[in-house]
Design a protein around this motif. Structure first.
Motif, PDB file in Angstrom:
ATOM      1  N   VAL A  55       0.804  -1.216   0.000  1.00  0.00           N
ATOM      2  CA  VAL A  55       0.000   0.000   0.000  1.00  0.00           C
ATOM      3  C   VAL A  55       0.840   1.270   0.000  1.00  0.00           C
ATOM      4  O   VAL A  55       0.306   2.360  -0.130  1.00  0.00           O
ATOM      5  CB  VAL A  55      -0.953   0.028   1.209  1.00  0.00           C
ATOM      6  N   LEU A  56       2.151   1.176   0.170  1.00  0.00           N
ATOM      7  CA  LEU A  56       3.002   2.364   0.133  1.00  0.00           C
ATOM      8  C   LEU A  56       4.167   2.098  -0.794  1.00  0.00           C
ATOM      9  O   LEU A  56       4.959   1.191  -0.568  1.00  0.00           O
ATOM     10  CB  LEU A  56       3.521   2.718   1.536  1.00  0.00           C
ATOM     11  N   PHE A  57       4.278   2.904  -1.842  1.00  0.00           N
ATOM     12  CA  PHE A  57       5.334   2.718  -2.815  1.00  0.00           C
ATOM     13  C   PHE A  57       6.279   3.910  -2.784  1.00  0.00           C
ATOM     14  O   PHE A  57       5.865   5.047  -2.566  1.00  0.00           O
ATOM     15  CB  PHE A  57       4.749   2.561  -4.223  1.00  0.00           C
ATOM     16  N   VAL A  58       7.548   3.633  -3.038  1.00  0.00           N
ATOM     17  CA  VAL A  58       8.510   4.716  -3.155  1.00  0.00           C
ATOM     18  C   VAL A  58       8.113   5.639  -4.298  1.00  0.00           C
ATOM     19  O   VAL A  58       8.162   6.851  -4.190  1.00  0.00           O
ATOM     20  CB  VAL A  58       9.929   4.149  -3.365  1.00  0.00           C
ATOM     21  N   ILE A 107       3.224   2.519   9.287  1.00  0.00           N
ATOM     22  CA  ILE A 107       1.782   2.286   9.379  1.00  0.00           C
ATOM     23  C   ILE A 107       1.147   3.057   8.233  1.00  0.00           C
ATOM     24  O   ILE A 107       1.400   4.259   8.067  1.00  0.00           O
ATOM     25  CB  ILE A 107       1.222   2.767  10.734  1.00  0.00           C
ATOM     26  N   ALA A 108       0.346   2.371   7.401  1.00  0.00           N
ATOM     27  CA  ALA A 108      -0.194   3.015   6.209  1.00  0.00           C
ATOM     28  C   ALA A 108      -1.611   2.535   5.927  1.00  0.00           C
ATOM     29  O   ALA A 108      -2.008   1.444   6.313  1.00  0.00           O
ATOM     30  CB  ALA A 108       0.709   2.729   5.001  1.00  0.00           C
ATOM     31  N   HIS A 109      -2.360   3.382   5.227  1.00  0.00           N
ATOM     32  CA  HIS A 109      -3.733   3.046   4.832  1.00  0.00           C
ATOM     33  C   HIS A 109      -3.967   3.595   3.430  1.00  0.00           C
ATOM     34  O   HIS A 109      -3.726   4.778   3.163  1.00  0.00           O
ATOM     35  CB  HIS A 109      -4.734   3.655   5.805  1.00  0.00           C
ATOM     36  N   SER A 110      -4.424   2.739   2.516  1.00  0.00           N
ATOM     37  CA  SER A 110      -4.695   3.159   1.138  1.00  0.00           C
ATOM     38  C   SER A 110      -6.203   3.152   0.891  1.00  0.00           C
ATOM     39  O   SER A 110      -6.927   2.282   1.374  1.00  0.00           O
ATOM     40  CB  SER A 110      -4.002   2.236   0.142  1.00  0.00           C
ATOM     41  N   PHE A 119      -7.730   6.082  -9.366  1.00  0.00           N
ATOM     42  CA  PHE A 119      -6.956   6.946  -8.465  1.00  0.00           C
ATOM     43  C   PHE A 119      -6.949   6.326  -7.079  1.00  0.00           C
ATOM     44  O   PHE A 119      -7.970   5.836  -6.596  1.00  0.00           O
ATOM     45  CB  PHE A 119      -7.569   8.348  -8.409  1.00  0.00           C
ATOM     46  N   SER A 120      -5.781   6.334  -6.415  1.00  0.00           N
ATOM     47  CA  SER A 120      -5.657   5.821  -5.044  1.00  0.00           C
ATOM     48  C   SER A 120      -4.896   6.831  -4.196  1.00  0.00           C
ATOM     49  O   SER A 120      -3.954   7.488  -4.665  1.00  0.00           O
ATOM     50  CB  SER A 120      -4.921   4.476  -5.017  1.00  0.00           C
ATOM     51  N   LEU A 121      -5.313   6.916  -2.942  1.00  0.00           N
ATOM     52  CA  LEU A 121      -4.699   7.831  -1.985  1.00  0.00           C
ATOM     53  C   LEU A 121      -4.170   7.029  -0.799  1.00  0.00           C
ATOM     54  O   LEU A 121      -4.827   6.090  -0.340  1.00  0.00           O
ATOM     55  CB  LEU A 121      -5.729   8.859  -1.509  1.00  0.00           C
ATOM     56  N   VAL A 122      -2.990   7.395  -0.301  1.00  0.00           N
ATOM     57  CA  VAL A 122      -2.385   6.714   0.842  1.00  0.00           C
ATOM     58  C   VAL A 122      -1.900   7.753   1.848  1.00  0.00           C
ATOM     59  O   VAL A 122      -1.302   8.770   1.465  1.00  0.00           O
ATOM     60  CB  VAL A 122      -1.193   5.845   0.402  1.00  0.00           C
ATOM     61  N   TYR A 123      -2.171   7.513   3.120  1.00  0.00           N
ATOM     62  CA  TYR A 123      -1.523   8.298   4.176  1.00  0.00           C
ATOM     63  C   TYR A 123      -0.767   7.316   5.071  1.00  0.00           C
ATOM     64  O   TYR A 123      -1.200   6.190   5.307  1.00  0.00           O
ATOM     65  CB  TYR A 123      -2.532   9.132   4.969  1.00  0.00           C
ATOM     66  N   SER A 175       0.224  10.422  -0.205  1.00  0.00           N
ATOM     67  CA  SER A 175       0.554  10.099  -1.590  1.00  0.00           C
ATOM     68  C   SER A 175      -0.705   9.841  -2.402  1.00  0.00           C
ATOM     69  O   SER A 175      -1.690   9.301  -1.890  1.00  0.00           O
ATOM     70  CB  SER A 175       1.449   8.859  -1.669  1.00  0.00           C
ATOM     71  N   GLY A 176      -0.622  10.193  -3.681  1.00  0.00           N
ATOM     72  CA  GLY A 176      -1.723   9.908  -4.593  1.00  0.00           C
ATOM     73  C   GLY A 176      -1.191   9.442  -5.930  1.00  0.00           C
ATOM     74  O   GLY A 176      -0.198   9.962  -6.433  1.00  0.00           O
TER      75      GLY A 176
END
Length: 484
Positions: A55-58, A107-110, A119-123, A175-176
């Motif tokens: 769920v979190l990409f560089v 810790i991440a949530h997409s 479209f996807s958003l991650v914090y 991130s988006g």
């Protein structure tokens, strides 16, 4: 005129003393984190494309391929890191730091959005323990340390040295990623970064004078002490932009640019104390010096350079091959913390030299790292991972205009990382676990003190030379992703 000459001599001794403790571990490397572009074990370690559901990409452009509402937590179950500076304080006096840690790293949530274009958003919140170095050393011996003109024969010498340097980074990320077509995706990441440093450098050097009479119970002591403590934090922001291109189902290319870190706020507290007692640096002229200060509410700033990363992914029958590299720009010598130009040498004098003598500074050369990794199917629901990556040091003395003050990093070791692990895929979750091995060595480490030959002519610091330093890390890594 005589006072001015005496002051300049005292100032020269203090600069010599402080410059010896300007040290140059793993705190001068960019790719030590498991989330860098060269690491493919943890979610988010690629630039071009990744087929799993991290769920979190560089590269934020890859978020467009993640269509699950998912949360993840990743961390280090246990890590052992050891840094050894061979003969760091003299022959057989190694400076060794070894510690174990348990660190939650991410810790991440997409959240995917059903728009006209995917479209996807991650914090996310990530934590990176940059360094936790703590080493001490001591030597007690009898040798001809002081000039025979005021202390004939051999003296009892006691030297003690300790260095503690702990630094960490915490990032708050938004991130988006947007899919422009079946082949092109773009993305943007906004990052707020907090850098924290706690630094202590302390040396106590003593030689008992020979007074020429055995009846003296407590002989005079020539002593040198240098203590420097800094506690600093700073907050900055940067932006990252990325693109990904998939011309077909077997190849993918990625490009990512990260801006320099823009400093927003920061604060530091400095405590310094330098003392020289009854030491004849110049034969026939006893030297007694006291320099002391404590400064609070100092401004602190932290710099990160611009970086450009590129990646390539090739899909084969039962897995993927990843290639990645990242270039980091140069950072010129700057003060992380600049002390106020207040009184330092006591008794107070008209001249102010605190700013230059006690500054905490950093400089970085440009470096480029490379990584290669592979994922492959072990069973229907289990995928294996393996990766190798370089982690070259950006620290070098050539970047500093002078040695005044204290440098941020402990050493300048090139490190090489290897990771291996597996991912268990279920309908509702992914569970990924693996092992990290890291090793690095440098044969050009500059000693801070050398207790082999302390003399009053070198302020009891000895003659520091070059030696070797190594770092070794073993860590058990785990990542859990849950699909809502």
């Amino acid at each position: 005129m005589h006072c001015k000459i005496a002051y300049l001599k005292i100032l020269g001794v203090l600069i010599l003393l402080i410059s010896h403790f300007s040290t140059a571990a793993q705190d001068a490397n960019y790719w030590s984190s498991a989330y860098g572009p060269g690491s493919f074990f943890m979610p988010g370690g690629v630039v071009a494309y990744n087929g799993d559901s991290g769920v979190l990409f560089v590269n934020p452009a890859l978020l467009a391929y993640s269509r699950n509402n998912a949360a993840s937590i990743s961390g280090t179950l246990y890590q052992i890191q050891q840094v050894t500076i061979k003969n760091g304080a003299g022959t057989s006096l190694d400076l060794k730091s070894s510690h174990g840690t348990i660190v939650p790293l991410m810790i991440a949530h997409s959240i995917p959005f059903k728009l006209k274009l995917p479209f996807s958003l991650v914090y996310a919140i990530t934590t990176r323990p940059v360094l936790n170095y703590s080493a001490t050393q001591r030597r007690e011996m009898t040798d001809n340390v002081l000039n025979d003109s005021y202390s004939p024969g051999d003296e009892v010498f006691i030297g003690q040295y300790s260095l503690n340097n702990s630094s960490s980074e915490t990032s708050f990320i938004l991130s988006g990623g947007l899919a422009l077509s079946d082949h092109w995706t773009v993305g943007v990441t906004l990052e707020g970064l907090m850098h924290k440093t706690d630094y202590i450098n302390n040396a106590k050097l003593r030689a008992l004078q020979n007074a020429g009479s055995d009846t003296i119970l407590f002989p005079p002591v020539s002593s040198v002490e240098a203590y420097y403590q800094l506690n600093a934090w700073s907050v900055g922001g940067r932006i990252k932009g990325g693109i990904s291109y998939r011309p077909n189902g077997h190849h993918a290319f990625g490009l990512m640019i990260t801006s320099p870190l823009v400093n927003l706020m920061g604060s530091a507290t400095l405590l310094a104390d330098e003392e020289i007692s009854d030491l004849q640096w110049i034969p026939g002229i006893p030297l007694n010096v006291l320099a002391s200060t404590r400064q609070t509410n100092l401004k602190s700033k932290w710099k990160m350079p611009v970086s450009i990363a590129a990646g390539y992914t090739w899909d084969f029958e039962k897995g993927q091959l990843y290639l990645a590299s990242e270039y980091f720009g140069k950072v010129d010598d700057y003060n992380v913390v600049t002390p106020r130009n207040e009184a330092f040498i006591r008794p107070d004098t008209a001249a102010r030299n605190t700013t230059q003598m006690l500054r905490f500074h950093d400089a970085r050369q440009a470096v480029m790292n490379f990584g290669i990794g592979c994922s492959f199917d072990l069973k229907e629901k289990i995928r294996g991972y393996v990766s190798l990556r370089t982690d070259f040091s950006y620290a070098t003395d050539n970047l500093f205009g002078n040695r005044d003050g204290y440098k941020v990093n402990v050493s300048d070791i090139n490190i090489y990382h290897a990771q291996i692990g597996a991912n268990l895929l279920k309908k509702k979750f992914n569970l990924r676990a693996g092992l990290l091995l890291s090793y690095g060595k440098s044969n050009d480490y500059q000693q801070v003190v050398n207790f082999d030959d302390p003399k009053d002519s070198n302020v009891l610091l000895g003659t520091p030379g070059k030696t070797s330093a190594t770092t070794f890390t073993v860590a058990a890594l785990v990542s859990y992703l849950y699909n809502f």
